[in-house]
Design a protein around this motif. Structure first.
Motif, mmCIF file in Angstrom:
data_model
loop_
_atom_site.group_PDB
_atom_site.id
_atom_site.type_symbol
_atom_site.label_atom_id
_atom_site.label_comp_id
_atom_site.label_asym_id
_atom_site.label_seq_id
_atom_site.Cartn_x
_atom_site.Cartn_y
_atom_site.Cartn_z
ATOM 1 N N ILE A 10 28.680 113.131 -10.906
ATOM 2 C CA ILE A 10 27.582 113.804 -10.201
ATOM 3 C C ILE A 10 28.060 115.123 -9.600
ATOM 4 N N ASP A 11 29.218 115.121 -8.956
ATOM 5 C CA ASP A 11 29.750 116.349 -8.356
ATOM 6 C C ASP A 11 29.942 117.429 -9.412
ATOM 7 N N ARG A 12 30.462 117.023 -10.571
ATOM 8 C CA ARG A 12 30.713 118.007 -11.623
ATOM 9 C C ARG A 12 29.407 118.598 -12.138
ATOM 10 N N GLN A 13 28.403 117.745 -12.345
ATOM 11 C CA GLN A 13 27.130 118.244 -12.856
ATOM 12 C C GLN A 13 26.433 119.147 -11.850
ATOM 13 N N PHE A 14 26.486 118.802 -10.571
ATOM 14 C CA PHE A 14 25.865 119.647 -9.559
ATOM 15 C C PHE A 14 26.585 120.987 -9.470
ATOM 16 N N SER A 15 27.911 120.980 -9.582
ATOM 17 C CA SER A 15 28.643 122.247 -9.508
ATOM 18 C C SER A 15 28.356 123.100 -10.731
ATOM 19 N N ASP A 16 28.072 122.468 -11.876
ATOM 20 C CA ASP A 16 27.702 123.240 -13.070
ATOM 21 C C ASP A 16 26.363 123.938 -12.864
ATOM 22 N N TRP A 17 25.447 123.268 -12.172
ATOM 23 C CA TRP A 17 24.141 123.864 -11.904
ATOM 24 C C TRP A 17 24.251 125.041 -10.934
ATOM 25 N N MET A 18 25.036 124.861 -9.887
ATOM 26 C CA MET A 18 25.013 125.792 -8.767
ATOM 27 C C MET A 18 25.943 126.976 -9.004
ATOM 28 N N MET A 19 25.398 128.157 -8.820
ATOM 29 C CA MET A 19 26.169 129.386 -8.927
ATOM 30 C C MET A 19 25.864 130.248 -7.705
ATOM 31 N N VAL A 20 26.878 130.891 -7.170
ATOM 32 C CA VAL A 20 26.724 131.757 -6.002
ATOM 33 C C VAL A 20 27.177 133.156 -6.392
ATOM 34 N N LYS A 21 26.263 134.103 -6.279
ATOM 35 C CA LYS A 21 26.568 135.484 -6.670
ATOM 36 C C LYS A 21 26.028 136.447 -5.619
ATOM 37 N N PRO A 22 26.685 137.597 -5.453
ATOM 38 C CA PRO A 22 26.119 138.619 -4.569
ATOM 39 C C PRO A 22 24.820 139.150 -5.136
ATOM 40 N N HIS A 23 23.915 139.518 -4.250
ATOM 41 C CA HIS A 23 22.578 139.924 -4.670
ATOM 42 C C HIS A 23 22.060 140.957 -3.676
ATOM 43 N N LYS A 24 21.395 141.975 -4.179
ATOM 44 C CA LYS A 24 20.811 142.990 -3.310
ATOM 45 C C LYS A 24 19.298 142.887 -3.388
ATOM 46 N N MET A 25 18.654 142.699 -2.234
ATOM 47 C CA MET A 25 17.201 142.598 -2.196
ATOM 48 C C MET A 25 16.589 143.978 -2.420
ATOM 49 N N ALA A 26 15.271 143.999 -2.598
ATOM 50 C CA ALA A 26 14.597 145.258 -2.932
ATOM 51 C C ALA A 26 14.819 146.327 -1.874
#
Length: 315
Positions: A10-26
């Motif tokens: 479960i931990d591995r599958q959830f980590s595959d789903w989740m990605m954290v990236k920098p993002h600039k709003m409008a």
């Protein structure tokens, strides 16, 4: 029964789903964009946005919920719509910025995952709680029964807000379009009725008028990311949407529809990826136009095609 084994899976599958990236709003505000292991009703992954201030975290929806209400009410959410949202906020403990409509909550480190999930779950279930539009959606092409794109009001603030809700590839496409002189002729983040009678989200749309007795056309651009857990499945869904839109104009109409798919791949994945091969083959075997945004040549081809569409005919 080995619970630790299940936990590892479960931990591995959830980590595959989740990605954290920098993002600039409008508006230029910098945040972290987190892909959650939850899907919207249309199959797209749900994202939440994080910032840190004085040792506490701010979890927000990035304006997604306000944008959803706007889509369902033709740009003018009613108090009935907001009452449904406010009731959910009351029961979940989330808050709403009255000036921007952004849904948010403050969290400490121990509660961060819980509140991220709460915001994401609200985004997932809300489309099922809101009433459907009271009148049918109209084509974005111009005929006696429907409004043309140029007649749909969009202020600079509305456009900026809608762009902040777009996925990364769509935002990069919008920035590229700013470099050409046809930006004001393009509508952003529209809902269009397909041949099957289902509402389809279109990131970019515009009309073209041919000179003389030529047939005008509506162009719908689907811009999307394939950096998700099942990119091949998502590519297939987007092709289904594209084909539905391509047949959305009746045969007797004086208009035609062109659909273009602009996609971004996972980092390090190029044309050998199955999802890329599928989209390439679709473009070669049908009238759909597909562009890989990670390929500079295809980027240039897309911009050139848009410019050709929107260039005024020589007198």
């Amino acid at each position: 029964m080995n619970c630790e084994h299940f936990k590892t899976i479960i931990d591995r599958q959830f980590s595959d789903w989740m990605m954290v990236k920098p993002h600039k709003m409008a508006g230029g505000r910098e945040v972290c964009r987190v892909t959650m292991p939850l899907l919207e009703p249309n199959g797209d992954v749900i994202t939440v946005y994080l910032t840190e201030r004085d040792g506490r975290f701010l979890v927000e929806d990035g304006g997604h919920i306000a944008g959803l209400l706007s889509d369902l009410s033709y740009g003018k959410p009613t108090q009935k719509h907001w009452n449904i949202v406010d009731r959910q906020l009351y029961h979940t403990g989330l808050k709403k910025n009255p000036a921007t409509g952004i849904v948010y909550v403050e969290a400490d480190e121990s509660g961060l995952r819980y509140w991220m999930t709460e915001v994401a779950q609200l985004m997932a279930v809300l489309p099922h709680l809101l009433p459907e539009p009271s009148s049918p959606l109209r084509y974005l092409v111009s005929d006696e029964n429907s409004a043309s794109l140029s007649e749909l009001p969009q202020t600079a603030r509305e456009v900026s807000k809608k762009l902040s809700e777009l996925p990364q590839t769509a935002r990069e496409v919008s920035e590229k379009l700013k470099e050409v002189r046809f930006y004001d002729a393009i509508q952003f983040n529209q809902m269009v009725l397909g041949q099957a009678g289902i509402k389809r989200r279109v990131e970019f749309a515009y009309n073209t008028w041919q000179s003389g007795f030529g047939i005008g056309k509506a162009v719908y651009v689907l811009a999307f990311d394939l950096n998700v857990k099942n990119p091949l499945e998502k590519a297939g869904r987007k092709l289904a949407v594209a084909n539905d839109l391509a047949w959305s104009t009746p045969s007797y109409s004086d208009w035609k529809v062109d659909v273009r798919l602009v996609y971004g791949l996972r980092p390090g994945i190029w044309e050998d990826a199955p999802e890329a091969r599928l989209l390439t083959a679709a473009g070669e075997k049908s009238e759909l136009n597909c562009y890989c945004w990670d390929d500079p040549g295809q980027q240039s081809k897309f911009i050139a095609d848009v410019s050709e569409d929107l260039s005024l005919p020589e007198s």
